[in-house]
Design an enzyme around this catalytic site. Structure first.
Site, PDB file in Angstrom:
ATOM      1  N   ARG A 135       0.838  -1.192   0.000  1.00  0.00           N
ATOM      2  CA  ARG A 135       0.000   0.000   0.000  1.00  0.00           C
ATOM      3  C   ARG A 135       0.880   1.253   0.000  1.00  0.00           C
ATOM      4  O   ARG A 135       1.991   1.246   0.525  1.00  0.00           O
ATOM      5  CB  ARG A 135      -0.958  -0.036   1.197  1.00  0.00           C
ATOM      6  N   SER A 178      -4.262   9.049   0.975  1.00  0.00           N
ATOM      7  CA  SER A 178      -4.967   8.567   2.164  1.00  0.00           C
ATOM      8  C   SER A 178      -4.924   9.633   3.247  1.00  0.00           C
ATOM      9  O   SER A 178      -3.898  10.288   3.447  1.00  0.00           O
ATOM     10  CB  SER A 178      -4.325   7.277   2.691  1.00  0.00           C
ATOM     11  N   ASP A 316     -14.839   2.186   2.790  1.00  0.00           N
ATOM     12  CA  ASP A 316     -15.075   0.955   3.539  1.00  0.00           C
ATOM     13  C   ASP A 316     -16.477   0.388   3.354  1.00  0.00           C
ATOM     14  O   ASP A 316     -16.696  -0.804   3.592  1.00  0.00           O
ATOM     15  CB  ASP A 316     -14.803   1.182   5.033  1.00  0.00           C
TER      16      ASP A 316
END
Length: 453
Positions: A135, A178, A316
């Protein structure tokens, strides 16, 4: 572990687990405090345990009880040790060793704690598992290069060398990767002895998670000045104060059972009306808006129209929303899903491919140069789940907890039994999901290598 599910709607009273996002943040803040904190309504999972173990490694004392932790902060313990003239002072305990932080697959643990490790100046190894090492981490790596902080990637580990911390008073951060990078810096920067500023360029992803960080910091006595999520001003020489805090319910998990209700289940969800800054609370409004469309239009009436959702701020809950939309008669497009490709699995591909196995009309598309999901674009209602002659469908969690839970809800309305491979991955965020699922009437049994027991 594989799970076989026979189609059956759920019903009963449901107590959601506590917010994993807030849990991470509260445990970190309490561990950095100069006192003793008590955090209640804590549900332990692989990710939360990773953060607890990491803060213990850094020097906090954390006692776990049933749904509660008591935390003696690192700096409180150091101060107490100096006052008592104890030779086993925490700071001395760690002088000759490096820190070893096992993150598992927890992106929050890794990204939150990398800046915090700079407080102690020691060599720190962050050990990862699964897809976590792949990631994106360049936001931090670019800062480290600029600050001459040594680091390297060694197999599944990120190793940060001995250092004196950050020196720059202004940091420029790409907000398109992010929000966890912003949060990680916000934990660390208030403890420096000078003021700092973060300027975000590009669109900040998951703004609500930064709001959660700022709100939690405030509860522990640390203030951040937020100017429209573009500039964050951080005063130096602040200190974390101990706090007593109860963690609120997790809307990321509530989402699964809220969608189950829209598909015919009757689950009374405790805490669903709790006010919250959690971005995934948006599930309630999305369901409400979408239900109006689905109840009042047939597919032929909106053949040239599309229900459009921007998924950039709520990654999510996209898998469970994809199921909800796939069960409708409405053409849908969920946009801005690039970040789903860098989760525990390629969550975009996982969602689409596993729902296609169940007969739904869903594809990966490109819109505006970014990945999206296109649902019901073949002008077909998929409420019948496609073929009706299957006697068993095998799907896979792809070792992704949110895919496993989405498939469990999908199984409640499928026309035949469903086997979910590697269903144990729910332990990452919700270890007792299957217990709750069964308590609500889910007809499940364990399988071995796909064979019925």
């Amino acid at each position: 572990m594989d799970i076989k599910i026979n189609p059956k709607k759920l019903s009963g009273y449901y107590y959601p687990p506590s917010s994993k996002s807030i849990g991470h943040r509260a445990i970190i803040c309490a561990s950095l405090s100069d006192g003793v904190s008590e955090i209640s309504n804590v549900d332990f999972s692989d990710d939360i345990d990773a953060t607890i173990d990491a803060m213990i490694e850094f020097g906090a004392k954390i006692e776990k009880f049933k749904r509660k932790v008591v935390i003696e902060g690192i700096f409180y313990r150091e101060k107490s040790a100096r006052t008592l003239d104890r030779t086993e002072a925490i700071v001395n305990d760690t002088q000759e060793k490096k820190y070893s932080i096992f993150c598992g697959e927890s992106g929050s643990t890794l990204r939150f704690l990398m800046p915090i490790s700079l407080l102690f100046g020691k060599k720190t190894e962050f050990i990862t598992h699964g897809n976590l090492i792949n990631r994106p981490m360049d936001v931090y790596f670019n800062i480290f290069k600029d600050e001459d902080i040594e680091f390297k990637i060694d197999n599944n580990s990120i190793i940060i060398g001995e250092n004196k911390g950050l020196k720059n008073r202004k940091l420029y951060i790409d907000g398109g990767v992010s929000s966890q990078f912003i949060s990680g810096l916000l934990f660390y920067l208030p403890l420096l002895d000078f003021d700092t500023e973060i300027e975000v360029f590009g669109e900040l992803q998951s703004k609500a998670y930064v709001d959660l960080t700022i709100d939690t910091l405030e509860k522990f006595g640390v203030g951040i000045e937020n100017e429209g999520h573009r500039i964050f001003k951080i005063s130096g020489n602040q200190s974390y104060k101990p706090s007593q805090l109860a963690i609120e319910p997790d809307f990321s998990q509530i989402a699964f059972f809220a969608v189950a209700n829209e598909l015919g289940s009757h689950v009374k969800i405790d805490g669903i009306d709790v006010p919250s800054n959690q971005g995934d609370r948006a599930i309630l409004g999305i369901i409400k808006d979408f239900k109006v469309l689905d109840d009042n239009m047939i597919f032929s009436d909106i053949i040239d129209n599309t229900f459009v959702l921007d998924g950039s701020q709520i990654p999510d809950i996209i898998p469970i929303l994809a199921l909800l939309f796939s069960r409708s008669n409405i053409r849908c497009r969920v946009e801005n899903l690039d970040r789903l490709k860098i989760k525990e699995s390629d969550r975009l591909e996982s969602t689409v491919e596993e729902l296609k196995k169940l007969g739904y009309d869903i594809e990966i598309g490109i819109f505006g140069g970014r990945f999206c999901m296109e649902i019901n674009y073949r002008s077909l209602s998929r409420k019948d789940n496609g073929k009706m002659d299957d006697d068993l469908i095998r799907v896979s969690s792809r070792n992704d907890h949110r895919i496993a839970m989405m498939l469990a809800i999908a199984a409640t309305v499928h026309h035949c039994p469903v086997i979910i491979r590697n269903a144990q991955c729910v332990s990452k965020s919700y270890p007792y999901f299957w217990k709750d699922y069964k308590m609500l009437g889910g007809d499940i049994s364990e399988c071995d290598l796909g064979e019925k027991l």
